[in-house]
Design an enzyme around this catalytic site. Structure first.
Site, PDB file in Angstrom:
ATOM      1  N   ARG A 227      -1.037  10.398  -7.515  1.00 52.78           N
ATOM      2  CA  ARG A 227      -2.473   9.945  -7.721  1.00 52.78           C
ATOM      3  C   ARG A 227      -3.338   9.927  -6.395  1.00 52.78           C
ATOM      4  NH1 ARG A 227      -1.148   9.818 -12.141  1.00 52.78           N
ATOM      5  NH2 ARG A 227      -1.227   7.948 -13.528  1.00 52.78           N
ATOM      6  N   HIS A 275      -6.050  17.717 -12.430  1.00 57.89           N
ATOM      7  CA  HIS A 275      -5.073  16.450 -12.877  1.00 57.89           C
ATOM      8  C   HIS A 275      -4.494  16.986 -14.249  1.00 57.89           C
ATOM      9  CE1 HIS A 275      -4.205  12.149 -13.000  1.00 57.89           C
ATOM     10  NE2 HIS A 275      -2.973  12.572 -13.533  1.00 57.89           N
TER      11      HIS A 275
HETATM   12  P1  NAP Z   1       9.373   6.196 -11.719  1.00 54.77           P
HETATM   13  O1  NAP Z   1      10.301   6.897 -12.580  1.00 54.77           O
HETATM   14  O2  NAP Z   1       8.864   5.056 -12.137  1.00 54.77           O
HETATM   15  O3  NAP Z   1       9.449   6.487 -10.227  1.00 54.77           O
HETATM   16  C1  NAP Z   1       8.975   6.023  -9.246  1.00 54.77           C
HETATM   17  C2  NAP Z   1       9.981   6.362  -7.933  1.00 54.77           C
HETATM   18  O4  NAP Z   1       9.060   5.957  -6.819  1.00 54.77           O
HETATM   19  C3  NAP Z   1      11.106   5.474  -7.778  1.00 54.77           C
HETATM   20  O5  NAP Z   1      12.069   6.181  -7.032  1.00 54.77           O
HETATM   21  C4  NAP Z   1      10.736   4.454  -6.541  1.00 54.77           C
HETATM   22  O6  NAP Z   1      11.803   4.135  -6.035  1.00 54.77           O
HETATM   23  C5  NAP Z   1       9.865   4.991  -5.887  1.00 54.77           C
HETATM   24  N1  NAP Z   1       8.895   4.050  -5.153  1.00 54.77           N
HETATM   25  C6  NAP Z   1       7.944   3.039  -5.851  1.00 54.77           C
HETATM   26  N2  NAP Z   1       7.434   2.395  -4.674  1.00 54.77           N
HETATM   27  C7  NAP Z   1       8.030   3.000  -3.759  1.00 54.77           C
HETATM   28  C8  NAP Z   1       7.776   2.120  -2.165  1.00 54.77           C
HETATM   29  N3  NAP Z   1       7.117   1.261  -2.077  1.00 54.77           N
HETATM   30  N4  NAP Z   1       8.507   3.119  -1.302  1.00 54.77           N
HETATM   31  C9  NAP Z   1       9.353   4.102  -1.561  1.00 54.77           C
HETATM   32  N5  NAP Z   1       9.596   4.392  -3.090  1.00 54.77           N
HETATM   33  C10 NAP Z   1       8.861   3.861  -3.771  1.00 54.77           C
HETATM   34  O7  NAP Z   1       8.150   7.010 -11.732  1.00 54.77           O
HETATM   35  P2  NAP Z   1       7.942   8.556 -12.581  1.00 54.77           P
HETATM   36  O8  NAP Z   1       7.838   8.484 -13.879  1.00 54.77           O
HETATM   37  O9  NAP Z   1       8.926   9.419 -11.528  1.00 54.77           O
HETATM   38  O10 NAP Z   1       6.211   9.061 -12.052  1.00 54.77           O
HETATM   39  C11 NAP Z   1       5.922   8.902 -11.059  1.00 54.77           C
HETATM   40  C12 NAP Z   1       4.439   8.894 -10.682  1.00 54.77           C
HETATM   41  O11 NAP Z   1       3.928  10.422 -10.863  1.00 54.77           O
HETATM   42  C13 NAP Z   1       3.674   8.112 -11.965  1.00 54.77           C
HETATM   43  O12 NAP Z   1       3.386   6.809 -11.418  1.00 54.77           O
HETATM   44  C14 NAP Z   1       2.219   8.748 -11.899  1.00 54.77           C
HETATM   45  O13 NAP Z   1       1.456   8.157 -11.071  1.00 54.77           O
HETATM   46  C15 NAP Z   1       2.628  10.321 -11.432  1.00 54.77           C
HETATM   47  N6  NAP Z   1       2.406  11.249 -12.418  1.00 54.77           N
HETATM   48  C16 NAP Z   1       1.232  12.250 -12.120  1.00 54.77           C
HETATM   49  C17 NAP Z   1       1.146  13.262 -13.075  1.00 54.77           C
HETATM   50  C18 NAP Z   1       0.177  14.480 -13.085  1.00 54.77           C
HETATM   51  O14 NAP Z   1      -0.094  15.032 -13.963  1.00 54.77           O
HETATM   52  N7  NAP Z   1      -0.291  14.450 -11.827  1.00 54.77           N
HETATM   53  C19 NAP Z   1       1.788  13.259 -14.352  1.00 54.77           C
HETATM   54  C20 NAP Z   1       2.733  12.031 -14.404  1.00 54.77           C
HETATM   55  C21 NAP Z   1       3.163  11.212 -13.484  1.00 54.77           C
HETATM   56  P3  NAP Z   1      13.008   3.081  -6.640  1.00 54.77           P
HETATM   57  O15 NAP Z   1      13.674   4.025  -7.591  1.00 54.77           O
HETATM   58  O16 NAP Z   1      14.021   3.009  -5.481  1.00 54.77           O
HETATM   59  O17 NAP Z   1      12.445   1.859  -7.074  1.00 54.77           O
HETATM   60  C1  GLV Z   2      -0.469  11.316 -15.614  1.00 63.55           C
HETATM   61  O1  GLV Z   2      -1.167  11.337 -14.584  1.00 63.55           O
HETATM   62  C2  GLV Z   2       0.547  10.303 -15.796  1.00 63.55           C
HETATM   63  O2  GLV Z   2       0.711   9.173 -15.227  1.00 63.55           O
HETATM   64  O3  GLV Z   2       1.146  10.547 -16.989  1.00 63.55           O
END
Ligand code: NAP
Ligand code: GLV
Length: 312
Positions: A227, A275
């Site tokens: 983000r 994005h």
């Molecule tokens: P997820 O499965 O919820 O994983 C989040 C990870 O972040 C977990 O490993 C968590 O640690 C870690 N985390 C959270 N808070 C933290 C902190 N304060 N300090 C250290 N580590 C922390 O999320 P995801 O599905 O992988 O997605 C991640 C993010 O990618 C989304 O929230 C979104 O913002 C972004 N995204 C972007 C796009 C794009 O096109 N740009 C697309 C999809 C997603 P723990 O496991 O230890 O709790």
């Molecule tokens: C895209 O940014 C997502 O959060 O899936």
């Protein structure tokens, strides 16, 4: 039993592919398109992306909110969000594949020194550039969740030296795990290319700032696919201009679309992507949502429910 009803409330995203995909994976689901919701009491589920504020609290029989994105801050920022209704983040094989492709693309581009080849081409300069061995390229993934873990595993498979930073310790083969506030500086100190895949929460906002960028080794690269508010943009510009950071690929920005006069557009060391690092794919995601609705209907707990206290 009456057909379940899902309200599609996703601003700026075409509904047709979703209607087709739900027809395939859950033909009994009735999909209504906001603002034509009909009787609000009919709505069982909402698929939300930047939904109109106040919409969700107006649905008295809502059972669950499905976020169209993996990030859920766009739903949680609605201060009228009804308490006690589960919010489900997006976990979609198509989205994960997209993010793995994007992260590999960015890491390999810097690893194989493509930006330097592009400069040389403009100067008509023929110069073979030796890449590092992958085991000498230290990649660091911030956030080892659904997306971060898949990216880390693919980077390990290519031979990179991969570490992760997360809230809790992780055990992923070949990935050095750092965690918590105390683990951040040692993680950054050993990272030549940092990839941000954190959720946006109060704890992670502005996490890429002057101090954390300075903790990266001289000549490091930054890839932000999470983000825009994770990054303090002026601090990155200063670190790029001082030469401490060699380059950045940014898919997300504090203000989207990126304003036309923003310095990132023309900065020689910045690659701007609008994005779309990874997009939720209706064909695969509708199936996950349909499976989850079936779980709910048969009394099983929903998968991928967000902890509102943690914010992800
Ligand atoms: P997820 O499965 O919820 O994983 C989040 C990870 O972040 C977990 O490993 C968590 O640690 C870690 N985390 C959270 N808070 C933290 C902190 N304060 N300090 C250290 N580590 C922390 O999320 P995801 O599905 O992988 O997605 C991640 C993010 O990618 C989304 O929230 C979104 O913002 C972004 N995204 C972007 C796009 C794009 O096109 N740009 C697309 C999809 C997603 P723990 O496991 O230890 O709790
Ligand atoms: C895209 O940014 C997502 O959060 O899936």
């Amino acid at each position: 039993m009456a057909s379940p009803v899902l309200l599609y409330a996703c601003t700026g995203i075409e509904p047709e592919p979703w209607i087709d995909a739900f027809r395939l994976h859950m033909p009994e689901l009735e999909v209504r398109l906001w603002p034509e919701a009909g009787n609000p009491a009919d709505i069982d589920y909402v698929l939300a992306w930047k939904q109109p504020p106040g919409l969700l609290q107006a649905l008295p029989n809502l059972k669950a909110i499905f976020s169209l994105g993996a990030g859920v801050e766009h739903v949680l920022s609605d201060h009228t969000l009804p308490a006690g209704i589960p919010l489900v983040r997006m976990v979609d094989p198509g989205l994960t594949t997209g993010m793995v492709e994007f992260v590999l693309l960015c890491v390999l581009r810097y690893h194989r020194r493509l930006p330097e080849h592009e400069i040389n081409q403009k100067a008509h300069r023929w110069q073979a550039l030796t890449p590092k061995l992958p085991q000498d390229q230290r990649v660091g993934i911030m956030g080892l969740g659904e997306l971060g873990a898949a990216c880390a595993q693919s980077l390990v498979a290519l031979g990179f030296d991969v570490a992760s930073w997360s809230r809790t310790p992780k055990l992923v083969a070949g990935v050095k795990s750092f965690h918590g506030p105390a683990g951040l500086a040692p993680f950054l100190n050993r990272t030549d290319m940092v990839v941000c895949l954190l959720p946006l929460t109060a704890d992670t906002e502005n996490i890429l700032n002057a101090e954390t960028l300075a903790a990266l080794p001289q000549g490091a690269y930054v890839i932000n696919a999470a983000r825009g508010r994770h990054l303090v943009e002026e601090d990155l510009l200063a670190a790029l201009d001082s030469g401490h950071i060699a380059g950045a690929t940014l898919d997300v920005f504090r203000h989207e679309p990126l304003p036309p006069d923003h310095p990132f557009w023309s900065h020689p060391k910045v690659t701007v992507i609008p994005h779309c690092a990874a997009l939720t794919q209706p064909k695969t995601a509708a199936r996950t949502i349909a499976d989850n609705i079936r779980r709910y209907q048969s009394g099983q707990p929903l998968l991928y429910v967000v902890d509102p206290g943690r914010g992800y």
